[in-house]
Design a protein around this motif. Sequence first.
Motif, mmCIF file in Angstrom:
data_model
loop_
_atom_site.group_PDB
_atom_site.id
_atom_site.type_symbol
_atom_site.label_atom_id
_atom_site.label_comp_id
_atom_site.label_asym_id
_atom_site.label_seq_id
_atom_site.Cartn_x
_atom_site.Cartn_y
_atom_site.Cartn_z
ATOM 1 N N LYS A 34 1.065 -1.290 -0.079
ATOM 2 C CA LYS A 34 0.008 -0.051 0.156
ATOM 3 C C LYS A 34 0.848 1.138 0.006
ATOM 4 O O LYS A 34 0.472 2.307 -0.520
ATOM 5 N N ASN A 35 1.856 1.199 0.668
ATOM 6 C CA ASN A 35 2.871 2.398 0.627
ATOM 7 C C ASN A 35 3.778 2.407 -0.649
ATOM 8 O O ASN A 35 4.715 3.179 -0.629
ATOM 9 N N GLY A 36 3.655 1.524 -1.562
ATOM 10 C CA GLY A 36 4.490 1.643 -2.869
ATOM 11 C C GLY A 36 5.876 1.034 -2.674
ATOM 12 O O GLY A 36 6.095 0.247 -1.688
ATOM 13 N N PRO A 37 6.734 1.329 -3.642
ATOM 14 C CA PRO A 37 7.983 0.764 -3.549
ATOM 15 C C PRO A 37 8.956 1.260 -2.416
ATOM 16 O O PRO A 37 8.792 2.381 -2.299
ATOM 17 N N GLY A 38 10.081 0.527 -2.159
ATOM 18 C CA GLY A 38 10.810 0.896 -1.387
ATOM 19 C C GLY A 38 11.553 0.178 -0.579
ATOM 20 O O GLY A 38 11.206 -1.060 -0.312
ATOM 21 N N GLU A 39 12.806 0.342 0.062
ATOM 22 C CA GLU A 39 13.705 -0.928 0.726
ATOM 23 C C GLU A 39 13.797 -0.667 2.077
ATOM 24 O O GLU A 39 14.424 -1.531 2.702
ATOM 25 N N ARG A 40 13.787 0.411 2.570
ATOM 26 C CA ARG A 40 14.114 0.778 3.967
ATOM 27 C C ARG A 40 13.275 -0.062 5.052
ATOM 28 O O ARG A 40 12.044 -0.381 5.009
ATOM 29 N N ASN A 41 13.984 -0.728 5.942
ATOM 30 C CA ASN A 41 13.554 -1.287 7.113
ATOM 31 C C ASN A 41 12.321 -0.179 7.771
ATOM 32 O O ASN A 41 12.572 0.857 8.124
ATOM 33 N N GLY A 42 11.165 -0.871 8.219
ATOM 34 C CA GLY A 42 9.895 -0.477 8.661
ATOM 35 C C GLY A 42 9.255 0.367 7.851
ATOM 36 O O GLY A 42 8.237 1.122 8.273
ATOM 37 N N SER A 43 9.632 0.576 6.423
ATOM 38 C CA SER A 43 8.588 1.453 5.412
ATOM 39 C C SER A 43 7.470 0.774 5.166
ATOM 40 O O SER A 43 6.812 1.526 4.632
ATOM 41 N N GLU A 44 7.167 -0.635 5.263
ATOM 42 C CA GLU A 44 6.074 -1.283 5.065
ATOM 43 C C GLU A 44 6.124 -0.992 3.143
ATOM 44 O O GLU A 44 4.825 -1.143 2.817
ATOM 45 N N GLY A 130 -4.744 -6.954 -7.660
ATOM 46 C CA GLY A 130 -4.602 -5.879 -8.617
ATOM 47 C C GLY A 130 -4.345 -4.553 -8.151
ATOM 48 O O GLY A 130 -4.208 -3.731 -9.111
ATOM 49 N N ILE A 131 -4.549 -4.424 -6.956
ATOM 50 C CA ILE A 131 -4.256 -3.132 -6.280
ATOM 51 C C ILE A 131 -3.393 -3.153 -5.062
ATOM 52 O O ILE A 131 -3.233 -4.188 -4.409
ATOM 53 N N PRO A 132 -2.476 -2.260 -4.748
ATOM 54 C CA PRO A 132 -1.624 -2.295 -3.751
ATOM 55 C C PRO A 132 -2.370 -2.202 -2.587
ATOM 56 O O PRO A 132 -3.078 -1.216 -2.249
ATOM 57 N N SER A 133 -2.215 -3.244 -1.501
ATOM 58 C CA SER A 133 -2.800 -3.215 -0.128
ATOM 59 C C SER A 133 -1.901 -3.935 0.865
ATOM 60 O O SER A 133 -2.538 -4.212 2.141
ATOM 61 N N SER A 134 -0.765 -4.278 0.546
ATOM 62 C CA SER A 134 -0.070 -5.257 1.585
ATOM 63 C C SER A 134 0.812 -4.289 2.452
ATOM 64 O O SER A 134 1.020 -3.203 2.213
ATOM 65 N N HIS A 135 1.345 -4.825 3.563
ATOM 66 C CA HIS A 135 2.296 -4.174 4.329
ATOM 67 C C HIS A 135 3.987 -4.424 3.895
ATOM 68 O O HIS A 135 4.909 -4.330 4.570
ATOM 69 N N GLY A 136 4.096 -4.567 2.497
ATOM 70 C CA GLY A 136 5.289 -4.785 1.726
ATOM 71 C C GLY A 136 5.528 -6.331 1.091
ATOM 72 O O GLY A 136 6.441 -6.207 0.346
ATOM 73 N N CYS A 137 4.875 -7.100 1.452
ATOM 74 C CA CYS A 137 4.836 -8.435 0.681
ATOM 75 C C CYS A 137 4.193 -8.458 -0.648
ATOM 76 O O CYS A 137 3.419 -7.507 -0.792
ATOM 77 N N VAL A 138 4.278 -9.425 -1.287
ATOM 78 C CA VAL A 138 3.408 -9.664 -2.303
ATOM 79 C C VAL A 138 2.543 -10.781 -1.926
ATOM 80 O O VAL A 138 2.760 -11.973 -1.692
ATOM 81 N N LYS A 139 0.986 -10.301 -1.855
ATOM 82 C CA LYS A 139 0.204 -11.208 -1.634
ATOM 83 C C LYS A 139 -0.393 -11.989 -3.050
ATOM 84 O O LYS A 139 -0.644 -11.270 -4.038
ATOM 85 N N MET A 140 -0.868 -13.084 -2.856
ATOM 86 C CA MET A 140 -1.399 -13.950 -3.962
ATOM 87 C C MET A 140 -2.617 -14.742 -3.396
ATOM 88 O O MET A 140 -2.879 -14.910 -2.435
ATOM 89 N N ARG A 141 -3.511 -15.123 -4.495
ATOM 90 C CA ARG A 141 -4.801 -16.093 -4.229
ATOM 91 C C ARG A 141 -3.872 -17.384 -3.711
ATOM 92 O O ARG A 141 -2.773 -17.879 -4.363
ATOM 93 N N ASN A 142 -4.357 -18.100 -2.835
ATOM 94 C CA ASN A 142 -3.943 -19.063 -2.358
ATOM 95 C C ASN A 142 -3.774 -20.283 -3.323
ATOM 96 O O ASN A 142 -2.798 -20.890 -3.286
ATOM 97 N N ILE A 159 12.598 -11.111 -9.550
ATOM 98 C CA ILE A 159 13.087 -9.744 -9.902
ATOM 99 C C ILE A 159 11.653 -9.180 -9.474
ATOM 100 O O ILE A 159 10.586 -9.215 -10.161
ATOM 101 N N ILE A 160 12.011 -7.862 -8.857
ATOM 102 C CA ILE A 160 10.851 -6.931 -8.558
ATOM 103 C C ILE A 160 11.009 -5.606 -8.951
ATOM 104 O O ILE A 160 12.018 -4.922 -8.723
ATOM 105 N N LYS A 161 10.243 -5.243 -9.947
ATOM 106 C CA LYS A 161 10.537 -4.151 -10.619
ATOM 107 C C LYS A 161 9.210 -2.921 -10.499
ATOM 108 O O LYS A 161 8.161 -3.555 -10.318
ATOM 109 N N GLU A 162 9.521 -1.497 -10.470
ATOM 110 C CA GLU A 162 8.245 -0.866 -10.542
ATOM 111 C C GLU A 162 7.478 -0.886 -12.043
ATOM 112 O O GLU A 162 6.199 -0.555 -11.925
#
Length: 162
Positions: A34-44, A130-142, A159-162
């Motif tokens: 949900k917070n978009g791309p980024g690498e910093r610890n604690g950024s989600e 199809g919309i950003p909503s996680s805390h940093g992970c990549v969520k998928m259907r089970n 590879i994770i790209k913008e």
Amino acid sequence: MVINSYIEVSIGEQRLRLLEESRVAMEVKVSTAKNGPGERNGSECTPRGRHVVRAKVGAGCPENTVFRARRPTGEIYSPELRRRFPERDWILTRILWLSGTEPGRNRLGEVDTMRRYVYIHGCPDDDPMGIPSSHGCVKMRNRELVELFERVAVGTPVIIKE
């Protein structure tokens, strides 16, 4: 498992592709941070760049198994469980734990993907894809995650790209 395969996650498209022998073998909608791309610890945020599957967790567990700290809790997710614990970040079914491979970008120090506990993991079926909503992970259907989990090995490039 195909030897020459890798996973590609597009944050902009909210899609994950599994490529085997240079062809798309699987393509699904996902949900990144949900917070978009980024690498910093604690950024989600969802970390960008080159990663590998460091560990596979949950082989043989039933679909909708609930995980906390990469361990099954003994619970099976249900809407009733969600009502009882609305604050939980639901990590379900399987976990592909990611590790960055680029020191200073997504590995070591304040940008270490693995120490941030960034995964590709399952989520409740009613979570939007199809919309950003996680805390940093990549969520998928089970069901899609189970298929991906069976098709990749520890060490598979991601590879994770913008």
